[in-house]
Design a protein around this motif. Structure first.
Motif, PDB file in Angstrom:
ATOM      1  N   VAL A  46       0.838  -1.199   0.000  1.00 43.81           N
ATOM      2  CA  VAL A  46       0.000   0.000   0.000  1.00 43.81           C
ATOM      3  C   VAL A  46       0.875   1.252   0.000  1.00 43.81           C
ATOM      4  O   VAL A  46       0.626   2.204  -0.756  1.00 43.81           O
ATOM      5  N   ARG A  47       1.912   1.252   0.827  1.00 42.10           N
ATOM      6  CA  ARG A  47       2.796   2.422   0.872  1.00 42.10           C
ATOM      7  C   ARG A  47       3.474   2.650  -0.475  1.00 42.10           C
ATOM      8  O   ARG A  47       3.556   3.783  -0.965  1.00 42.10           O
ATOM      9  N   GLU A  48       3.950   1.569  -1.097  1.00 40.05           N
ATOM     10  CA  GLU A  48       4.642   1.707  -2.374  1.00 40.05           C
ATOM     11  C   GLU A  48       3.704   2.145  -3.496  1.00 40.05           C
ATOM     12  O   GLU A  48       4.160   2.711  -4.498  1.00 40.05           O
ATOM     13  N   SER A  49       2.411   1.896  -3.338  1.00 42.25           N
ATOM     14  CA  SER A  49       1.430   2.297  -4.356  1.00 42.25           C
ATOM     15  C   SER A  49       0.941   3.726  -4.161  1.00 42.25           C
ATOM     16  O   SER A  49       0.021   4.162  -4.849  1.00 42.25           O
ATOM     17  N   GLY A  50       1.532   4.428  -3.214  1.00 38.86           N
ATOM     18  CA  GLY A  50       1.162   5.827  -3.004  1.00 38.86           C
ATOM     19  C   GLY A  50       0.343   6.081  -1.768  1.00 38.86           C
ATOM     20  O   GLY A  50      -0.129   7.200  -1.550  1.00 38.86           O
ATOM     21  N   GLY A  51       0.165   5.042  -0.954  1.00 39.01           N
ATOM     22  CA  GLY A  51      -0.580   5.232   0.281  1.00 39.01           C
ATOM     23  C   GLY A  51      -2.070   5.265   0.048  1.00 39.01           C
ATOM     24  O   GLY A  51      -2.629   4.458  -0.676  1.00 39.01           O
ATOM     25  N   GLY A  52      -2.724   6.237   0.613  1.00 35.99           N
ATOM     26  CA  GLY A  52      -4.179   6.251   0.601  1.00 35.99           C
ATOM     27  C   GLY A  52      -4.701   5.612   1.865  1.00 35.99           C
ATOM     28  O   GLY A  52      -4.009   4.841   2.540  1.00 35.99           O
ATOM     29  N   GLU A  53      -5.930   5.935   2.212  1.00 34.56           N
ATOM     30  CA  GLU A  53      -6.503   5.377   3.433  1.00 34.56           C
ATOM     31  C   GLU A  53      -6.736   3.876   3.282  1.00 34.56           C
ATOM     32  O   GLU A  53      -6.997   3.368   2.182  1.00 34.56           O
ATOM     33  N   VAL A  54      -6.657   3.176   4.404  1.00 33.28           N
ATOM     34  CA  VAL A  54      -6.870   1.729   4.450  1.00 33.28           C
ATOM     35  C   VAL A  54      -8.000   1.439   5.422  1.00 33.28           C
ATOM     36  O   VAL A  54      -7.977   1.889   6.574  1.00 33.28           O
ATOM     37  N   ALA A  55      -8.989   0.686   4.966  1.00 30.92           N
ATOM     38  CA  ALA A  55     -10.119   0.294   5.805  1.00 30.92           C
ATOM     39  C   ALA A  55      -9.905  -1.112   6.336  1.00 30.92           C
ATOM     40  O   ALA A  55      -9.667  -2.041   5.561  1.00 30.92           O
ATOM     41  N   ASP A  56      -9.982  -1.248   7.652  1.00 27.56           N
ATOM     42  CA  ASP A  56      -9.960  -2.551   8.309  1.00 27.56           C
ATOM     43  C   ASP A  56     -11.417  -2.948   8.521  1.00 27.56           C
ATOM     44  O   ASP A  56     -12.086  -2.440   9.428  1.00 27.56           O
ATOM     45  N   SER A 101     -21.665  -1.661   7.895  1.00 29.72           N
ATOM     46  CA  SER A 101     -21.531  -2.971   7.272  1.00 29.72           C
ATOM     47  C   SER A 101     -20.480  -2.936   6.171  1.00 29.72           C
ATOM     48  O   SER A 101     -20.463  -2.005   5.354  1.00 29.72           O
ATOM     49  N   MET A 102     -19.628  -3.955   6.123  1.00 31.33           N
ATOM     50  CA  MET A 102     -18.616  -4.015   5.084  1.00 31.33           C
ATOM     51  C   MET A 102     -19.231  -4.232   3.699  1.00 31.33           C
ATOM     52  O   MET A 102     -18.578  -3.989   2.689  1.00 31.33           O
ATOM     53  N   GLY A 103     -20.456  -4.684   3.646  1.00 28.34           N
ATOM     54  CA  GLY A 103     -21.108  -4.919   2.369  1.00 28.34           C
ATOM     55  C   GLY A 103     -21.802  -3.704   1.790  1.00 28.34           C
ATOM     56  O   GLY A 103     -22.266  -3.739   0.649  1.00 28.34           O
ATOM     57  N   ALA A 104     -21.877  -2.614   2.556  1.00 20.77           N
ATOM     58  CA  ALA A 104     -22.528  -1.385   2.086  1.00 20.77           C
ATOM     59  C   ALA A 104     -21.791  -0.210   2.728  1.00 20.77           C
ATOM     60  O   ALA A 104     -22.275   0.416   3.664  1.00 20.77           O
ATOM     61  N   LEU A 105     -20.599   0.062   2.216  1.00 22.69           N
ATOM     62  CA  LEU A 105     -19.728   1.053   2.823  1.00 22.69           C
ATOM     63  C   LEU A 105     -20.154   2.469   2.439  1.00 22.69           C
ATOM     64  O   LEU A 105     -20.463   2.746   1.284  1.00 22.69           O
ATOM     65  N   ASP A 106     -20.121   3.339   3.415  1.00 24.33           N
ATOM     66  CA  ASP A 106     -20.470   4.742   3.181  1.00 24.33           C
ATOM     67  C   ASP A 106     -19.213   5.483   2.721  1.00 24.33           C
ATOM     68  O   ASP A 106     -18.684   6.366   3.406  1.00 24.33           O
ATOM     69  N   LEU A 107     -18.715   5.077   1.555  1.00 22.56           N
ATOM     70  CA  LEU A 107     -17.488   5.634   0.989  1.00 22.56           C
ATOM     71  C   LEU A 107     -17.688   5.850  -0.502  1.00 22.56           C
ATOM     72  O   LEU A 107     -18.367   5.054  -1.164  1.00 22.56           O
ATOM     73  N   PRO A 108     -17.077   6.881  -1.061  1.00 18.02           N
ATOM     74  CA  PRO A 108     -17.181   7.092  -2.508  1.00 18.02           C
ATOM     75  C   PRO A 108     -16.355   6.074  -3.282  1.00 18.02           C
ATOM     76  O   PRO A 108     -15.466   5.420  -2.740  1.00 18.02           O
ATOM     77  N   ASP A 109     -16.642   5.958  -4.549  1.00 13.55           N
ATOM     78  CA  ASP A 109     -15.877   5.068  -5.419  1.00 13.55           C
ATOM     79  C   ASP A 109     -14.398   5.451  -5.396  1.00 13.55           C
ATOM     80  O   ASP A 109     -14.050   6.640  -5.436  1.00 13.55           O
ATOM     81  N   GLY A 110     -13.533   4.435  -5.345  1.00  8.52           N
ATOM     82  CA  GLY A 110     -12.099   4.665  -5.441  1.00  8.52           C
ATOM     83  C   GLY A 110     -11.488   5.408  -4.280  1.00  8.52           C
ATOM     84  O   GLY A 110     -10.411   6.005  -4.417  1.00  8.52           O
ATOM     85  N   ALA A 111     -12.116   5.365  -3.105  1.00  5.59           N
ATOM     86  CA  ALA A 111     -11.663   6.181  -1.980  1.00  5.59           C
ATOM     87  C   ALA A 111     -10.452   5.604  -1.248  1.00  5.59           C
ATOM     88  O   ALA A 111      -9.762   6.341  -0.534  1.00  5.59           O
ATOM     89  N   LEU A 112     -10.190   4.314  -1.390  1.00  5.86           N
ATOM     90  CA  LEU A 112      -9.221   3.639  -0.524  1.00  5.86           C
ATOM     91  C   LEU A 112      -7.981   3.171  -1.269  1.00  5.86           C
ATOM     92  O   LEU A 112      -8.053   2.731  -2.410  1.00  5.86           O
ATOM     93  N   GLY A 113      -6.857   3.233  -0.576  1.00  5.47           N
ATOM     94  CA  GLY A 113      -5.638   2.627  -1.097  1.00  5.47           C
ATOM     95  C   GLY A 113      -5.524   1.162  -0.741  1.00  5.47           C
ATOM     96  O   GLY A 113      -4.775   0.409  -1.379  1.00  5.47           O
ATOM     97  N   GLY A 114      -6.247   0.727   0.293  1.00  7.82           N
ATOM     98  CA  GLY A 114      -6.185  -0.671   0.698  1.00  7.82           C
ATOM     99  C   GLY A 114      -7.371  -1.071   1.543  1.00  7.82           C
ATOM    100  O   GLY A 114      -8.029  -0.227   2.169  1.00  7.82           O
ATOM    101  N   ILE A 115      -7.646  -2.367   1.543  1.00 11.53           N
ATOM    102  CA  ILE A 115      -8.679  -2.966   2.391  1.00 11.53           C
ATOM    103  C   ILE A 115      -8.078  -4.175   3.079  1.00 11.53           C
ATOM    104  O   ILE A 115      -7.432  -5.017   2.437  1.00 11.53           O
ATOM    105  N   LEU A 116      -8.291  -4.268   4.384  1.00  7.24           N
ATOM    106  CA  LEU A 116      -7.997  -5.477   5.143  1.00  7.24           C
ATOM    107  C   LEU A 116      -9.319  -6.075   5.599  1.00  7.24           C
ATOM    108  O   LEU A 116     -10.136  -5.386   6.218  1.00  7.24           O
ATOM    109  N   ALA A 117      -9.536  -7.352   5.287  1.00  5.39           N
ATOM    110  CA  ALA A 117     -10.689  -8.094   5.797  1.00  5.39           C
ATOM    111  C   ALA A 117     -10.108  -9.300   6.534  1.00  5.39           C
ATOM    112  O   ALA A 117      -9.823 -10.329   5.927  1.00  5.39           O
ATOM    113  N   TRP A 118      -9.917  -9.158   7.835  1.00  2.96           N
ATOM    114  CA  TRP A 118      -9.157 -10.120   8.628  1.00  2.96           C
ATOM    115  C   TRP A 118     -10.110 -10.934   9.502  1.00  2.96           C
ATOM    116  O   TRP A 118     -10.646 -10.449  10.474  1.00  2.96           O
ATOM    117  N   TYR A 119     -10.333 -12.170   9.124  1.00  3.35           N
ATOM    118  CA  TYR A 119     -11.208 -13.091   9.859  1.00  3.35           C
ATOM    119  C   TYR A 119     -12.607 -12.490  10.045  1.00  3.35           C
ATOM    120  O   TYR A 119     -13.179 -12.537  11.129  1.00  3.35           O
TER     121      TYR A 119
END
Length: 218
Positions: A46-56, A101-119
């Motif tokens: 994620v850092r090498e791709s320019g960062g951006g916010e990451v949602a856990d 809910s992770m299935g209906a995120l209150d975020l605009p398209d293309g807002a994140l540099g990364g997503i973690l879905a851990w267990y």
């Protein structure tokens, strides 16, 4: 709109177990070396791709969110359990935690540099995984990274009645890691890494980590 039954069960169950979950589940620093290495690799990508916010997504009490922050990411958490979000906000007041809910995120398209879905994905009914992964693809920026970690196995539905010392009503929907990879590819991702570790006590179950990348700019 009526809340899907599986989401209501997840919320109620994790609200009930929140305090004991925090007490019983191993923190990131105590995870096995492979899991920690995958989190570190994800952070570096994620850092090498320019960062951006990451949602856990499915952040629980926020410890993995804070771990990602310590790896240099602008991480925030999302969880359907209000009790889990409250624990996270108390423990890490400088980080952002959202109730949703992770299935209906209150975020605009293309807002994140990364997503973690851990267990967290294994609580989603298998038939709804294509829609879930499409939502992940929607909110990731072109070339953004996804790390999915969790329980996998031969297709089966598990309905525990107790967890972390409390009655629960959620279900776990286990599918093979290969099927998860196929569904991610169908959602437009390129799966770059897939690792599996056998469960130490249970046959036909494994822990899996899948790294995937959203389509790049055209």
């Amino acid at each position: 709109m009526t809340e899907p039954a599986h989401l209501a069960a997840i919320r109620a169950s994790y609200d009930a177990v929140a305090a004991d979950y925090l007490r019983l589940v191993v923190p990131p620093e105590g995870m096995d070396p492979v899991s920690r290495a995958m989190l570190a690799a994800f952070a570096e990508l994620v850092r090498e791709s320019g960062g951006g916010e990451v949602a856990d997504l499915g952040c629980g009490p926020g410890r993995v969110t804070a771990y990602l922050s310590g790896l240099g990411l602008r991480a925030f958490g999302v969880d359907v359990s209000g009790e889990m979000v409250a624990l996270a906000r108390r423990a890490y007041p400088r980080l952002r935690f959202l109730h949703g809910s992770m299935g209906a995120l209150d975020l605009p398209d293309g807002a994140l540099g990364g997503i973690l879905a851990w267990y967290s994905v294994h609580h989603t009914p298998t038939s709804q995984l294509p829609g879930l992964f499409a939502e992940f693809a929607r909110v990731l920026a072109p070339g953004g990274h996804l790390l999915l970690g969790g329980h996998v196995g031969e297709a089966q539905l598990l309905r525990p009645t107790q967890a972390y010392g409390h009655p629960v009503s959620y279900a776990s929907h286990l599918v093979p890691a290969g099927h998860l990879a196929e569904l991610l590819e169908q959602a437009g991702f390129t799966v770059t890494t897939r690792l599996e570790q056998p469960h130490p006590q249970r046959e036909n179950r494994s822990h899996a980590c899948l790294l995937a990348q959203a389509p790049g700019r055209r």
